[in-house]
Design a protein around this motif. Sequence first.
Motif, mmCIF file in Angstrom:
data_model
loop_
_atom_site.group_PDB
_atom_site.id
_atom_site.type_symbol
_atom_site.label_atom_id
_atom_site.label_comp_id
_atom_site.label_asym_id
_atom_site.label_seq_id
_atom_site.Cartn_x
_atom_site.Cartn_y
_atom_site.Cartn_z
ATOM 1 N N ARG A 1 -30.039 109.996 -17.832
ATOM 2 C CA ARG A 1 -31.444 109.674 -17.601
ATOM 3 C C ARG A 1 -32.179 109.410 -16.250
ATOM 4 O O ARG A 1 -32.970 109.741 -15.722
ATOM 5 C CB ARG A 1 -32.041 108.690 -18.720
ATOM 6 N N VAL A 2 -31.345 108.558 -15.434
ATOM 7 C CA VAL A 2 -31.952 108.196 -14.150
ATOM 8 C C VAL A 2 -31.359 109.090 -13.169
ATOM 9 O O VAL A 2 -32.368 109.480 -12.433
ATOM 10 C CB VAL A 2 -31.408 106.649 -13.804
ATOM 11 N N LEU A 3 -30.106 109.090 -12.997
ATOM 12 C CA LEU A 3 -29.810 110.005 -11.774
ATOM 13 C C LEU A 3 -29.988 111.372 -11.896
ATOM 14 O O LEU A 3 -30.475 112.048 -10.936
ATOM 15 C CB LEU A 3 -28.146 109.600 -11.529
ATOM 16 N N LEU A 4 -29.511 111.998 -13.159
ATOM 17 C CA LEU A 4 -29.576 113.497 -13.344
ATOM 18 C C LEU A 4 -31.052 113.862 -13.455
ATOM 19 O O LEU A 4 -31.373 114.563 -12.717
ATOM 20 C CB LEU A 4 -28.691 113.961 -14.293
ATOM 21 N N VAL A 5 -31.638 113.337 -14.231
ATOM 22 C CA VAL A 5 -33.038 114.077 -14.660
ATOM 23 C C VAL A 5 -34.050 113.265 -13.586
ATOM 24 O O VAL A 5 -34.770 114.236 -12.960
ATOM 25 C CB VAL A 5 -33.764 113.203 -16.059
ATOM 26 N N GLY A 6 -33.792 112.427 -13.041
ATOM 27 C CA GLY A 6 -34.521 111.925 -11.943
ATOM 28 C C GLY A 6 -34.320 112.910 -10.458
ATOM 29 O O GLY A 6 -34.984 113.277 -9.694
#
Length: 206
Positions: A151-156
């Motif tokens: 949610r944080v690293l990949l999607v961001g």
Amino acid sequence: MANSPYLRDSRSPRYTILFAVPLLLGYEALALLLQDAGGGVRNGADVLLKSLFITMGGAHGLLVFNLVLAVAGGWLVVRDWRTHPGALRPRVFAGMLAESAGLALLVGVVVGYATNLLLQRLAIGPMGSLDLPTQLMISLGAGIYEELLFRVLLVGSLAAVGVNLLRWTTRTAGITAAIVGALIFSAFHYIGPYGDPLEAGSFIFR
């Protein structure tokens, strides 16, 4: 409702990060205890993130990972505290706990019902054969490391690429990043010895 102090505070870094700390400590403690008891299972996202640091940093990779996690979390909390000074309010944490429990119960019932309907079509992997403490440990890890990784690293990162490199609008980049991230997240559950057998039904369900 949009200006509710609870809604504002419960989404701020100082509350969300501090609220997650006991989950992280609980996961690491359980993982250590179960490892000492002869088990070696960990959450896959945890293994992937730490393996990257170990590969780059060698014997000190795990220490570097923990330092990065602590410093990044601490910096976000301190920055938020300086922007919005004031003492922490215990009732916000209590509200977050009640909200989390209510959502978990609601989602658990819905997912449980959906699983019963789809059970004949889903291929269930060996994860269900693990004992309760191990399943609890993996679930705690999912709430921390899977959210951090996907949610944080990949999607961001995908959204940032869409906006800054491909010059997409924020909405287009966000929607695309969420869809691609969801596909990768689902595929992640079929990797490793405890992964589910790959089938279209279970992939969509994930």
